[in-house]
Design an enzyme around this catalytic site. Structure first.
Site, PDB file in Angstrom:
ATOM      1  N   THR A   1       0.896  -1.336   0.072  1.00 47.55           N
ATOM      2  CA  THR A   1       0.029   0.090   0.160  1.00 47.55           C
ATOM      3  C   THR A   1       0.893   1.314  -0.205  1.00 47.55           C
ATOM      4  OG1 THR A   1      -0.218  -0.090   2.469  1.00 47.55           O
ATOM      5  CG2 THR A   1      -1.668  -1.043   1.130  1.00 47.55           C
TER       6      THR A   1
ATOM      7  N   GLY B   1      -2.525   7.245   6.765  1.00 47.11           N
ATOM      8  CA  GLY B   1      -2.020   6.053   5.899  1.00 47.11           C
ATOM      9  C   GLY B   1      -1.950   4.813   6.513  1.00 47.11           C
ATOM     10  N   ASP B   2      -1.694   4.841   7.691  1.00 42.04           N
ATOM     11  CA  ASP B   2      -1.605   3.740   8.837  1.00 42.04           C
ATOM     12  C   ASP B   2      -3.089   3.101   8.810  1.00 42.04           C
ATOM     13  OD1 ASP B   2       0.959   4.160   9.289  1.00 42.04           O
ATOM     14  OD2 ASP B   2       0.436   5.453  11.006  1.00 42.04           O
TER      15      ASP B   2
ATOM     16  N   ILE C   1      -9.745  17.208   1.268  1.00 44.90           N
ATOM     17  CA  ILE C   1     -10.211  18.050   2.249  1.00 44.90           C
ATOM     18  C   ILE C   1      -9.090  18.975   2.695  1.00 44.90           C
ATOM     19  CG2 ILE C   1     -11.053  17.939   4.770  1.00 44.90           C
ATOM     20  CD1 ILE C   1     -11.994  15.095   4.180  1.00 44.90           C
TER      21      ILE C   1
ATOM     22  N   ASN D   1       2.053   5.129  -1.161  1.00 46.35           N
ATOM     23  CA  ASN D   1       1.561   6.354  -1.579  1.00 46.35           C
ATOM     24  C   ASN D   1       2.244   6.417  -3.093  1.00 46.35           C
ATOM     25  OD1 ASN D   1       4.191   7.603  -1.021  1.00 46.35           O
ATOM     26  ND2 ASN D   1       3.403   8.395   0.778  1.00 46.35           N
ATOM     27  N   GLN D   2       2.015   7.686  -3.619  1.00 46.65           N
ATOM     28  CA  GLN D   2       2.411   7.939  -5.091  1.00 46.65           C
ATOM     29  C   GLN D   2       4.170   8.050  -5.064  1.00 46.65           C
ATOM     30  OE1 GLN D   2       0.924  11.669  -6.327  1.00 46.65           O
ATOM     31  NE2 GLN D   2       2.181  11.488  -8.503  1.00 46.65           N
TER      32      GLN D   2
HETATM   33  P1  ADP Z   1       0.213   8.279   3.722  1.00 43.07           P
HETATM   34  O1  ADP Z   1       1.153   9.250   2.370  1.00 43.07           O
HETATM   35  O2  ADP Z   1       0.503   8.555   4.727  1.00 43.07           O
HETATM   36  O3  ADP Z   1       0.442   6.840   3.482  1.00 43.07           O
HETATM   37  P2  ADP Z   1      -2.063   8.961   2.303  1.00 43.07           P
HETATM   38  O4  ADP Z   1      -1.702  10.378   2.021  1.00 43.07           O
HETATM   39  O5  ADP Z   1      -1.981   8.014   0.954  1.00 43.07           O
HETATM   40  O6  ADP Z   1      -1.251   8.389   3.374  1.00 43.07           O
HETATM   41  O7  ADP Z   1      -3.384   9.022   2.747  1.00 43.07           O
HETATM   42  C1  ADP Z   1      -4.047   7.873   3.110  1.00 43.07           C
HETATM   43  C2  ADP Z   1      -5.852   8.125   2.604  1.00 43.07           C
HETATM   44  O8  ADP Z   1      -5.918   8.982   3.395  1.00 43.07           O
HETATM   45  C3  ADP Z   1      -6.066   8.749   1.445  1.00 43.07           C
HETATM   46  O9  ADP Z   1      -6.273   7.372   0.439  1.00 43.07           O
HETATM   47  C4  ADP Z   1      -7.016   9.400   1.480  1.00 43.07           C
HETATM   48  O10 ADP Z   1      -8.219   8.585   1.502  1.00 43.07           O
HETATM   49  C5  ADP Z   1      -6.982   9.871   2.959  1.00 43.07           C
HETATM   50  N1  ADP Z   1      -6.695  11.204   3.021  1.00 43.07           N
HETATM   51  C6  ADP Z   1      -5.511  11.802   3.651  1.00 43.07           C
HETATM   52  N2  ADP Z   1      -5.463  13.075   3.687  1.00 43.07           N
HETATM   53  C7  ADP Z   1      -6.626  13.448   3.219  1.00 43.07           C
HETATM   54  C8  ADP Z   1      -7.270  14.692   2.627  1.00 43.07           C
HETATM   55  N3  ADP Z   1      -6.585  16.022   2.928  1.00 43.07           N
HETATM   56  N4  ADP Z   1      -8.313  14.845   2.143  1.00 43.07           N
HETATM   57  C9  ADP Z   1      -8.802  13.774   1.869  1.00 43.07           C
HETATM   58  N5  ADP Z   1      -8.583  12.604   2.171  1.00 43.07           N
HETATM   59  C10 ADP Z   1      -7.207  12.340   2.686  1.00 43.07           C
HETATM   60 MG    MG Z   2       1.087   5.078   3.381  1.00 45.08          MG
END
Ligand code: ADP
Ligand code: MG
Length: 318
Positions: free
Chosen positions: A164, A242-243, A234, A166-167
């Site tokens: 899982t 993320g967790d 948001i 992130n980008q």
């Molecule tokens: P990390 O980078 O810490 O692994 P992500 O940025 O991928 O976490 O965020 C995980 C999930 O949290 C995203 O898939 C999204 O659904 C949600 N999320 C995080 N921040 C926001 C935000 N500002 N608005 C809407 N959803 C968010």
């Molecule tokens: Mg993550």
């Protein structure tokens, strides 16, 4: 002398998760963000705390935001201490797990020990599902030592069942830059070819929206089934999301093993309801939700975790 009373653990009908993540005394990140929702979804969860800190460190924020907590105190578990706990469990026949979940890991030696844990757990349950959140960085910046990237890339991805990233993390693992939806789909394919049958890129930031891309390769010879969920951003910064999303994806994808899209709809819908509640609660208390990073309202959102109303739909690609 009375005979010793032996202690025996019953097998878990629903699944037993070993979750190796950080712990904060105050606040919800790492295990604090993952254990409670998995328990609400019916899993037995055994947490190993890779660190124990007073509060989160704001590692995710780096220079992006100024209003993180100014300091933290605590202890860090090393690889040898992790292995010691595993040996303690093994000595008592307590190493049968259906799932292993790992998140933020701060050192190469700890990550190498996690690889030994994967082998050990699979020697006891060959069907062990390893859900790996390869936490390394965000928004173009690493927040782990750079040597960790190659360990994830060369050893960890190969043994993970579900990944899982992130980008930014997907880019680090594939060496492939993601600037479009198509690139996200391609990155998932590259990751499948390295090991995991399920890949969820939890966030790709495109035109003010967050794109979650999921990909399930059901057989090695077949192309993966892929989908996206578009999530309006948001205007706030949260910690622990993320967790939480990885824990929810584990929880739901185990209940819907052949429908990763369904699992992701449920996970995202829970999470978004929780984030909305978080923003509303901060506003109600008189805080500007954009002035600092927000602690998620996890306990207050237990109903959204147990019984999510699906308000975010997965769109499948053909
Ligand atoms: P990390 O980078 O810490 O692994 P992500 O940025 O991928 O976490 O965020 C995980 C999930 O949290 C995203 O898939 C999204 O659904 C949600 N999320 C995080 N921040 C926001 C935000 N500002 N608005 C809407 N959803 C968010
Ligand atoms: Mg993550």
């Amino acid at each position: 002398m009375a005979p010793p009373i032996l202690s025996l653990a019953l097998p878990s009908e629903t699944g037993r998760v070993l979750s190796i993540q950080s712990h904060t005394v105050q606040g919800y990140v790492g295990n604090k963000s993952a254990v409670f929702p998995l328990q609400l979804l019916g899993y037995d969860v055994d947490p190993i705390n890779s660190v124990q800190f007073s509060n989160h460190t704001g590692k995710l924020l780096l220079s992006l935001h100024s209003n993180r907590y100014p300091t933290f105190r605590g202890q860090v578990l090393n690889g040898q201490q992790l292995w010691d706990l595993i040996e303690g469990l093994e000595a008592n026949d307590l190493l049968y797990y259906t799932h292993l979940l790992t998140g933020y890991i701060g050192s190469v030696s700890f990550l190498n020990t996690v690889l030994e844990v994967v082998n050990k757990l699979r020697s006891i349950n060959p069907r062990l599902v390893y859900v790996c959140d390869p936490v390394m960085g965000d928004e173009g910046k690493l927040y782990v030592p750079p040597e960790l990237v190659s360990v994830y890339r060369e050893k960890v991805v190969a043994v993970a069942s579900m990944l899982t990233p992130n980008q930014f993390e997907a880019e680090q693992l594939t060496g492939f830059r993601i600037t479009s939806e198509r690139d996200g789909l391609e990155a998932c394919k590259i990751l499948h070819s390295a090991g995991p049958s399920k890949v969820v890129i939890t966030s790709i930031h495109l035109d003010g929206s967050i794109l979650l891309i999921g990909s399930h390769q059901k057989a090695k010879s077949q192309p993966p089934e892929q989908f996206k969920i578009v999530i309006p951003k948001i205007p706030a910064y949260f910690t622990g999301t993320g967790d939480l999303v990885t824990a929810l994806l584990l929880g739901w994808s185990n209940k819907y093993p052949d429908n990763l899209d369904r699992a992701a709809e449920l996970a995202v819908s829970s999470l978004q309801a929780l984030l909305q509640r978080t923003v509303n609660d901060y506003k109600r208390a008189g805080f500007d939700p954009q002035s600092s990073s927000l602690e998620i309202r996890l306990i207050q959102s237990q109903e959204d975790i147990r019984n999510p109303q699906v308000s975010f739909r997965a769109e499948r690609y053909n």
